[in-house]
Every structure is written in C-alpha cells, then in structure tokens.
Write an enzyme that holds these catalytic residues in place. Sequence first.
Site, PDB file in Angstrom:
ATOM      1  N   THR A 158      10.383  -4.164   4.976  1.00  0.00           N
ATOM      2  CA  THR A 158      10.193  -3.538   3.906  1.00  0.00           C
ATOM      3  C   THR A 158       9.171  -2.814   3.841  1.00  0.00           C
ATOM      4  O   THR A 158       9.131  -1.477   4.075  1.00  0.00           O
ATOM      5  CB  THR A 158      10.234  -4.645   2.692  1.00  0.00           C
ATOM      6  OG1 THR A 158       9.353  -5.744   2.951  1.00  0.00           O
ATOM      7  CG2 THR A 158      11.691  -5.231   2.574  1.00  0.00           C
ATOM      8  N   LYS A 184       9.016 -10.354   9.416  1.00  0.00           N
ATOM      9  CA  LYS A 184       8.555  -9.368   8.572  1.00  0.00           C
ATOM     10  C   LYS A 184       7.718 -10.007   7.494  1.00  0.00           C
ATOM     11  O   LYS A 184       7.969 -11.174   7.043  1.00  0.00           O
ATOM     12  CB  LYS A 184      10.002  -8.396   7.752  1.00  0.00           C
ATOM     13  CG  LYS A 184      10.617  -9.466   7.001  1.00  0.00           C
ATOM     14  CD  LYS A 184      10.216  -9.386   5.621  1.00  0.00           C
ATOM     15  CE  LYS A 184       9.789  -8.325   4.837  1.00  0.00           C
ATOM     16  NZ  LYS A 184       9.409  -8.529   3.427  1.00  0.00           N
ATOM     17  N   THR A 195       6.303 -18.117   4.332  1.00  0.00           N
ATOM     18  CA  THR A 195       5.815 -16.870   3.911  1.00  0.00           C
ATOM     19  C   THR A 195       6.501 -15.802   4.064  1.00  0.00           C
ATOM     20  O   THR A 195       6.650 -14.970   3.246  1.00  0.00           O
ATOM     21  CB  THR A 195       4.387 -16.759   4.741  1.00  0.00           C
ATOM     22  OG1 THR A 195       3.473 -17.762   4.816  1.00  0.00           O
ATOM     23  CG2 THR A 195       3.688 -15.499   4.034  1.00  0.00           C
ATOM     24  N   GLU A 281      -0.125  -4.902   3.262  1.00  0.00           N
ATOM     25  CA  GLU A 281      -0.225  -3.951   2.455  1.00  0.00           C
ATOM     26  C   GLU A 281      -1.278  -3.060   2.373  1.00  0.00           C
ATOM     27  O   GLU A 281      -2.465  -3.625   1.662  1.00  0.00           O
ATOM     28  CB  GLU A 281       0.691  -3.945   1.150  1.00  0.00           C
ATOM     29  CG  GLU A 281       2.308  -4.358   1.212  1.00  0.00           C
ATOM     30  CD  GLU A 281       3.058  -4.559   0.134  1.00  0.00           C
ATOM     31  OE1 GLU A 281       4.079  -4.730  -0.058  1.00  0.00           O
ATOM     32  OE2 GLU A 281       2.108  -5.081  -1.080  1.00  0.00           O
ATOM     33  N   ASN A 403       1.975  -0.889  -4.407  1.00  0.00           N
ATOM     34  CA  ASN A 403       2.655  -1.759  -5.463  1.00  0.00           C
ATOM     35  C   ASN A 403       3.151  -1.120  -6.592  1.00  0.00           C
ATOM     36  O   ASN A 403       3.863  -1.554  -7.428  1.00  0.00           O
ATOM     37  CB  ASN A 403       1.888  -3.224  -5.469  1.00  0.00           C
ATOM     38  CG  ASN A 403       1.942  -3.957  -4.268  1.00  0.00           C
ATOM     39  OD1 ASN A 403       3.156  -4.596  -4.219  1.00  0.00           O
ATOM     40  ND2 ASN A 403       1.126  -3.886  -3.337  1.00  0.00           N
ATOM     41  N   THR A 408      11.321  -1.146  -9.476  1.00  0.00           N
ATOM     42  CA  THR A 408      12.687  -1.603  -9.390  1.00  0.00           C
ATOM     43  C   THR A 408      13.852  -0.853 -10.010  1.00  0.00           C
ATOM     44  O   THR A 408      14.974  -1.128  -9.516  1.00  0.00           O
ATOM     45  CB  THR A 408      12.821  -2.533 -10.757  1.00  0.00           C
ATOM     46  OG1 THR A 408      12.268  -2.027 -11.954  1.00  0.00           O
ATOM     47  CG2 THR A 408      11.596  -4.027 -10.761  1.00  0.00           C
TER      48      THR A 408
END
EC number: 2.3.1.35
Length: 408
Positions: A158, A184, A195, A281, A403, A408
Amino acid sequence: MEEIIMFSEASAKAGITYPKGFLAAGVKAGLKKSGNPDVALIYTEKEAAVAGTFTKNAVAAAPVGVSKKVVATHTAHAIVANSGCANACTGAQGEEDAAAMQQITADALGCTAQDVVVASTGIIGKLLPMDKVKLGIHAAAHALSPNGSPDAGNAILTTDTYSKAGTATVVLGGMEVRLGIIAKGSGMIRPDMATVLCFITTDADIDALLLQEALSEVMEHSLNMISIDGDMSTNDMAIILANGAAGNPKIAEKNADYEAFKGVLLALCQGISEKIAADGEGATKFLTIHVVGARSFADAKTVGMSVANSPLVKTAFFGEDPNWGRVICAVGYAGVPMDPERTTVKFGGIPVYAGGVGVPYDAEALHAVMSGHDIVIEIDLNEGDVEAKVWTCDFSYEYVKINGEYHT
C-alpha cells in the site's frame, strides 16, 4: 546449519517460492488508482499444514473471519490477497465478497473454498469491485510461477516504498528445509497479533498444531514488537503454509528439530520486522529500543512500546535532537515499576541519563549517532535480567503528508 537472507529488492530467489512446491503471482486488476499490482496468489499443489495469527481489533475486516475458519481446519492450498481495498466495515456484502474470493480462487486452482486463505489491505469502508477481483484472480492463477514471489510481494503493498521478502534454510533430520516470507506494512501499525499482512511458506513437514504454537510464539518476539504509529489495523494477519515437500522426518513433538525450526522462523520474522519498521511512512530513522534489566518480558515490551509510541520521542529523533527527557518520561508513564535513580538511558551506546539526572556526554559523538539512520536506544531498568527489543521509526513531515492525503 542455517542461513537467513533478507531482501529489499525483487529477486527470483527471495520469498515465498524459495521452498519446494510453491508457486506465486502478482497481477494488476485495476483495484488501485495508481495502476500498480493489486492481486497476489500463493499456491501449493501438495496439501499444506496451515497456521495463522490475526488482529485483535474488534472491528475486524471480512477476510479475517473467513481466514480464521480456514486455519481452524489445519490444512490449506492457497492464499489470495488484494491491496487497494480493505473490505473492512462492509457488512454482509463484504463477508459475501470475501467468501466469493475463496470460491473463485478454488475454482481456478481445482481445490475447495476451505483450502483458500483470504487477505485484503487498503482503504476501510469500501466494497470490493468484484468484477475486477475475479479477473485478477484468474489472471494470477494463469501467471503462477516458481519465480513469482517478487510479483506477489509487490501486489500486497500500500504505502510501502519497497517490497519486503526473505528466505531461510535449516537442516532438520538430515534434510535441507527452506522457508520464505513476504510482508507489507508501513502505516497503521501497532501490533496485537502480527501487525501486517505477512505470508510465510516452508517445505518443512510439521504437525499443524505445533506449527500454530511455533508461529504464535514467534509473533510475540518479532512482528508483535514493532510499532509505526500506535494504530492497530482491522486486517492484520500472518499466515504460514508448510507443505512437507522437503521430506524431513515429520515434526510431531517438541524435539530438537522443532526447536531448530522455531529458531529459524524467529530469525526470519525478526528480520522482516526490522524491514517493516525501517520503511514506516515517511521514516528517516530506524530506531531499535533495547530494554534490558527488566523483571519480565512483558515489562520490557511495555516500556519499549511506551517509548516507541511517543510522538515526542519520534519527532525528537527526526529532528536529530538528543532529548533524553522525552525517553525517560515515556519510561516513567509506561506503568511498569521502575526506579528513576536506577534506570539508565543510552543513545547509540553513549550514556545520556543515569542516577535520576542527565549525564555529560561528548556532543560531537552524540551528534554523529543522532544523524545516522540506524539508532539504538538502550534503557536499563536494573530490576531483573530480562530484555526485549522493539523496532520503530521517527515521525517526519512526510508522515503527516502521506496520511493527510490518504483519502477515502
């Protein structure tokens, strides 16, 4: 004899097709706006023992329930996974879609639906575009290859910046046994099972119940010891398939072969855990929080996680600021009995806190530590002889950007 190799780049040897009898594929089905690969398939024609660990989030995605039922049968032939859509919080339709992924895969491979583990990752709250998923599964089934691990690894990503994979070998009963892994994980990571999406294959012959016991124990000392941002996903799972193709004497009891197998599985999963934490990230630092002198493993882990999940600690290391006060503060509120005057803290081996106060240090040497990529924070509680390592990363401007734009 054992060998552990971790890979950050695609390699035909890397990962889940290294053990005998496994094929894999990763294809583009159009689930991602980016057009990147998004459907992965792992298959063994020879029936495999299966074990798994799953998220403890009460809001679990539909594939989690489906896959728990497969693991309960103790045998499986395949794992199908998609990225780009989590199939979480999707109600009865989501459950039907997860079951449909099972059946479509089973039909394509000639096995039964209960032989297929299902996994999904991506945005929560959206239904899977099943027309695309079906075409993707069929394409993956046709593309299955002994060199397909890198493609499968790329298809489950992702926000990861690279695919994580590894291999291991160990001699059991005079036979070479191989293990492979892909995973991932980059964000929404605070473990309470495994996790991430993590798929492990092995050609070891091992009883399914012992395989489950080994996996559960290994998770507690590997993938359950990482945290990127303190958020637990709805979709987490770690699955292992063991098809017995190595021909080793079957591991049916906790003997020396069992301990050797568990040891190499632990090393493999700890290696992938470090890769995941380092690829958090927006990460610019890979932080190992090494807690020693604890009364119990639980105490050591609790302290390590308290430090790992502190935004103030993580931002300090991003800014290369040796702010030991933030670290000892996080140790103090962890909820583990500790004596501030007995506890010590070191950054990269350099003492920064002892006896309840900061200690003088070589500023130039500490600057060199803080400007590096890999940094060890050592915390000695001086309360016992148990230790634990937690792996995490810093918080950067890029983390907020990623983030903030993950719509969405």
